[in-house]
Each structure stands twice: as C-alpha cells, then as structure tokens.
Design a protein around this motif. Structure first.
Motif, PDB file in Angstrom:
ATOM      1  N   GLU A   1       0.997  -1.359  -0.053  1.00  0.00           N
ATOM      2  CA  GLU A   1       0.044  -0.012   0.143  1.00  0.00           C
ATOM      3  C   GLU A   1       0.621   1.204   0.026  1.00  0.00           C
ATOM      4  O   GLU A   1       2.082   1.303   0.522  1.00  0.00           O
ATOM      5  CB  GLU A   1      -0.842  -0.120   1.165  1.00  0.00           C
ATOM      6  CG  GLU A   1      -1.924  -1.016   1.249  1.00  0.00           C
ATOM      7  CD  GLU A   1      -2.792  -1.100   0.273  1.00  0.00           C
ATOM      8  OE1 GLU A   1      -3.290   0.058  -0.122  1.00  0.00           O
ATOM      9  OE2 GLU A   1      -3.423  -2.173  -0.212  1.00  0.00           O
TER      10      GLU A   1
ATOM     11  N   ARG B   1       0.818   5.445   1.038  1.00  0.00           N
ATOM     12  CA  ARG B   1       0.236   6.606   1.610  1.00  0.00           C
ATOM     13  C   ARG B   1       1.413   7.759   1.965  1.00  0.00           C
ATOM     14  O   ARG B   1       2.212   7.393   1.874  1.00  0.00           O
ATOM     15  CB  ARG B   1      -0.123   5.993   3.293  1.00  0.00           C
ATOM     16  CG  ARG B   1      -1.143   4.974   3.118  1.00  0.00           C
ATOM     17  CD  ARG B   1      -2.551   5.283   2.632  1.00  0.00           C
ATOM     18  NE  ARG B   1      -3.588   4.186   2.788  1.00  0.00           N
ATOM     19  CZ  ARG B   1      -3.943   3.100   1.866  1.00  0.00           C
ATOM     20  NH1 ARG B   1      -3.253   3.371   0.710  1.00  0.00           N
ATOM     21  NH2 ARG B   1      -4.762   2.268   2.140  1.00  0.00           N
TER      22      ARG B   1
ATOM     23  N   GLU C   1      -1.358   4.301  11.775  1.00  0.00           N
ATOM     24  CA  GLU C   1      -2.967   4.349  11.809  1.00  0.00           C
ATOM     25  C   GLU C   1      -3.412   4.777  10.194  1.00  0.00           C
ATOM     26  O   GLU C   1      -4.335   4.488   9.956  1.00  0.00           O
ATOM     27  CB  GLU C   1      -3.200   5.447  12.799  1.00  0.00           C
ATOM     28  CG  GLU C   1      -3.113   4.931  14.445  1.00  0.00           C
ATOM     29  CD  GLU C   1      -3.324   6.091  15.357  1.00  0.00           C
ATOM     30  OE1 GLU C   1      -3.603   7.427  14.755  1.00  0.00           O
ATOM     31  OE2 GLU C   1      -3.437   5.819  16.291  1.00  0.00           O
TER      32      GLU C   1
ATOM     33  N   PHE D   1      -2.023   3.765   7.479  1.00  0.00           N
ATOM     34  CA  PHE D   1      -2.172   2.581   6.857  1.00  0.00           C
ATOM     35  C   PHE D   1      -3.155   1.604   7.293  1.00  0.00           C
ATOM     36  O   PHE D   1      -3.387   0.719   6.593  1.00  0.00           O
ATOM     37  CB  PHE D   1      -0.645   1.800   6.865  1.00  0.00           C
ATOM     38  CG  PHE D   1       0.147   2.509   5.795  1.00  0.00           C
ATOM     39  CD1 PHE D   1       0.276   1.877   4.582  1.00  0.00           C
ATOM     40  CD2 PHE D   1       1.269   3.417   6.260  1.00  0.00           C
ATOM     41  CE1 PHE D   1       1.307   2.454   3.447  1.00  0.00           C
ATOM     42  CE2 PHE D   1       2.134   3.859   5.245  1.00  0.00           C
ATOM     43  CZ  PHE D   1       2.132   3.338   3.989  1.00  0.00           C
ATOM     44  N   GLY D   2      -3.800   1.810   8.589  1.00  0.00           N
ATOM     45  CA  GLY D   2      -4.674   0.913   8.945  1.00  0.00           C
ATOM     46  C   GLY D   2      -3.894  -0.373   9.427  1.00  0.00           C
ATOM     47  O   GLY D   2      -4.268  -1.612   9.222  1.00  0.00           O
ATOM     48  N   LEU D   3      -2.853  -0.536  10.099  1.00  0.00           N
ATOM     49  CA  LEU D   3      -2.191  -1.481  10.468  1.00  0.00           C
ATOM     50  C   LEU D   3      -1.547  -1.369  11.945  1.00  0.00           C
ATOM     51  O   LEU D   3      -1.816  -0.488  12.717  1.00  0.00           O
ATOM     52  CB  LEU D   3      -0.463  -1.469   9.685  1.00  0.00           C
ATOM     53  CG  LEU D   3      -0.552  -1.593   8.308  1.00  0.00           C
ATOM     54  CD1 LEU D   3       0.762  -1.418   7.836  1.00  0.00           C
ATOM     55  CD2 LEU D   3      -1.237  -2.799   8.055  1.00  0.00           C
ATOM     56  N   GLU D   4      -1.542  -2.666  12.631  1.00  0.00           N
ATOM     57  CA  GLU D   4      -0.952  -2.576  13.867  1.00  0.00           C
ATOM     58  C   GLU D   4       0.050  -3.625  14.107  1.00  0.00           C
ATOM     59  O   GLU D   4       0.308  -4.531  13.184  1.00  0.00           O
ATOM     60  CB  GLU D   4      -2.177  -2.874  14.751  1.00  0.00           C
ATOM     61  CG  GLU D   4      -2.761  -4.374  14.379  1.00  0.00           C
ATOM     62  CD  GLU D   4      -3.996  -4.554  15.395  1.00  0.00           C
ATOM     63  OE1 GLU D   4      -4.625  -3.700  16.067  1.00  0.00           O
ATOM     64  OE2 GLU D   4      -4.450  -5.762  15.203  1.00  0.00           O
TER      65      GLU D   4
ATOM     66  N   GLU E   1      -2.911  -5.994   9.372  1.00  0.00           N
ATOM     67  CA  GLU E   1      -4.090  -5.092   9.202  1.00  0.00           C
ATOM     68  C   GLU E   1      -4.776  -4.964  10.310  1.00  0.00           C
ATOM     69  O   GLU E   1      -4.946  -6.037  11.193  1.00  0.00           O
ATOM     70  CB  GLU E   1      -5.174  -5.752   8.053  1.00  0.00           C
ATOM     71  CG  GLU E   1      -4.473  -5.711   6.763  1.00  0.00           C
ATOM     72  CD  GLU E   1      -5.451  -5.695   5.553  1.00  0.00           C
ATOM     73  OE1 GLU E   1      -6.621  -5.656   6.016  1.00  0.00           O
ATOM     74  OE2 GLU E   1      -4.883  -6.166   4.392  1.00  0.00           O
ATOM     75  N   ALA E   2      -5.259  -3.990  10.846  1.00  0.00           N
ATOM     76  CA  ALA E   2      -5.902  -3.594  11.896  1.00  0.00           C
ATOM     77  C   ALA E   2      -7.556  -3.569  11.623  1.00  0.00           C
ATOM     78  O   ALA E   2      -7.808  -3.709  10.706  1.00  0.00           O
ATOM     79  CB  ALA E   2      -5.565  -2.181  12.688  1.00  0.00           C
ATOM     80  N   GLU E   3      -8.006  -3.953  12.867  1.00  0.00           N
ATOM     81  CA  GLU E   3      -9.643  -3.945  12.643  1.00  0.00           C
ATOM     82  C   GLU E   3     -10.020  -2.407  13.011  1.00  0.00           C
ATOM     83  O   GLU E   3      -9.625  -1.888  14.122  1.00  0.00           O
ATOM     84  CB  GLU E   3     -10.167  -4.931  14.019  1.00  0.00           C
ATOM     85  CG  GLU E   3     -11.634  -5.048  13.796  1.00  0.00           C
ATOM     86  CD  GLU E   3     -12.409  -5.967  14.849  1.00  0.00           C
ATOM     87  OE1 GLU E   3     -13.482  -5.955  14.921  1.00  0.00           O
ATOM     88  OE2 GLU E   3     -11.601  -6.698  15.432  1.00  0.00           O
ATOM     89  N   LEU E   4     -10.330  -1.953  12.016  1.00  0.00           N
ATOM     90  CA  LEU E   4     -10.810  -0.598  11.792  1.00  0.00           C
ATOM     91  C   LEU E   4     -12.483  -0.297  12.498  1.00  0.00           C
ATOM     92  O   LEU E   4     -13.412  -1.071  11.985  1.00  0.00           O
ATOM     93  CB  LEU E   4     -10.914   0.186  10.516  1.00  0.00           C
ATOM     94  CG  LEU E   4      -9.374  -0.259   9.799  1.00  0.00           C
ATOM     95  CD1 LEU E   4      -9.232   0.227   8.400  1.00  0.00           C
ATOM     96  CD2 LEU E   4      -8.159   0.326  10.740  1.00  0.00           C
TER      97      LEU E   4
ATOM     98  N   LEU F   1     -15.431   2.220  12.854  1.00  0.00           N
ATOM     99  CA  LEU F   1     -16.149   3.399  12.317  1.00  0.00           C
ATOM    100  C   LEU F   1     -16.966   4.209  13.288  1.00  0.00           C
ATOM    101  O   LEU F   1     -18.205   4.085  13.360  1.00  0.00           O
ATOM    102  CB  LEU F   1     -16.973   3.115  11.024  1.00  0.00           C
ATOM    103  CG  LEU F   1     -17.582   4.108  10.344  1.00  0.00           C
ATOM    104  CD1 LEU F   1     -16.405   5.010   9.812  1.00  0.00           C
ATOM    105  CD2 LEU F   1     -18.630   3.735   9.385  1.00  0.00           C
TER     106      LEU F   1
END
Length: 118
Positions: A74, A76, A97, A99-102, A112-115, A117
């Motif tokens: 990805e 960014r 954050e 990238f939505g990673l942890e 991948e992080a559980e995002l 909303l």
C-alpha cells in the motif's frame, strides 16, 4: 518482544515513480516517522516546517515534512521528521494508523488492524 523490523519504500509524493527501499523499526511509542535527512533530500523532499521534540533527556529541533511510504503493498502520504545521520529509521504510530496497520506481538510483524467506524 523485540523490535518489529520492516522494509519500507519511501517516495516523493510529487514524483511517486522514484522510490528508495530502506530498513527500519516500528515503534508504537513514537508518534511520528523518522527518516534520515539525506534519504529525504535524495528524493527531493523538502521540509515544510520545524518542530521541537522532547528527546535524549532534553529537547531537540527537527525539520518536518511529508513523504510517501509503501508498506505491505500500500502507498500513503505520512508526516515525517527529518532525522540526523545517526538516527534510526522509525515508523511511528501515526503512519500505522494512516495505513490501518498494527503490530502483531505474537509474530513480531505488522498486520491489518480491525478498523472501527466510530
């Protein structure tokens, strides 16, 4: 758990086809990403400002700007600190954050992080 080491692509958002791969570590205690000045300048990335940071038992001033990163396929744009020659390349929590990673502490890698909303 030891450090999570990553191989990251760095690019100038204005010239996204030219990239450089570098090795760094993930530091979930660091807010910003640190990339050595010579790498950023080699990609023609210029500082957009200067900030004061608490570090090394005192305070230091460093240039800041934005750079493109490639992690896990990805791309960014993230805020970065222009590091000095002796600084380690660090991926901070802001980039994770974006990238939505942890960090996966069991495997010692990124996932991948559980995002949420909310």
């Amino acid at each position: 758990m030891g450090f999570v080491r990553v191989r990251v692509g760095v690019f100038n958002p204005a010239v996204p086809d030219k990239a450089m791969e570098i090795d760094g570590i993930v530091d979930t205690g660091a807010i910003y990403t640190v990339i050595r000045r010579d790498i950023l300048e080699g990609l023609s990335i210029k500082p957009s400002g200067r900030r004061r940071f608490k570090a090394f038992g005192g305070y230091v001033e460093r240039d800041i700007g934005e750079a493109g990163l490639m992690i896990m396929g990805e791309r960014r744009i993230v805020p970065v600190i222009f590091g000095e020659t002796e600084d380690t390349m660090v991926i901070g929590i802001t980039a994770l954050e974006i990238f939505g990673l942890e960090v996966d502490p069991v495997r010692g890698s990124l996932k991948e992080a559980e995002l949420l909303l909310l």
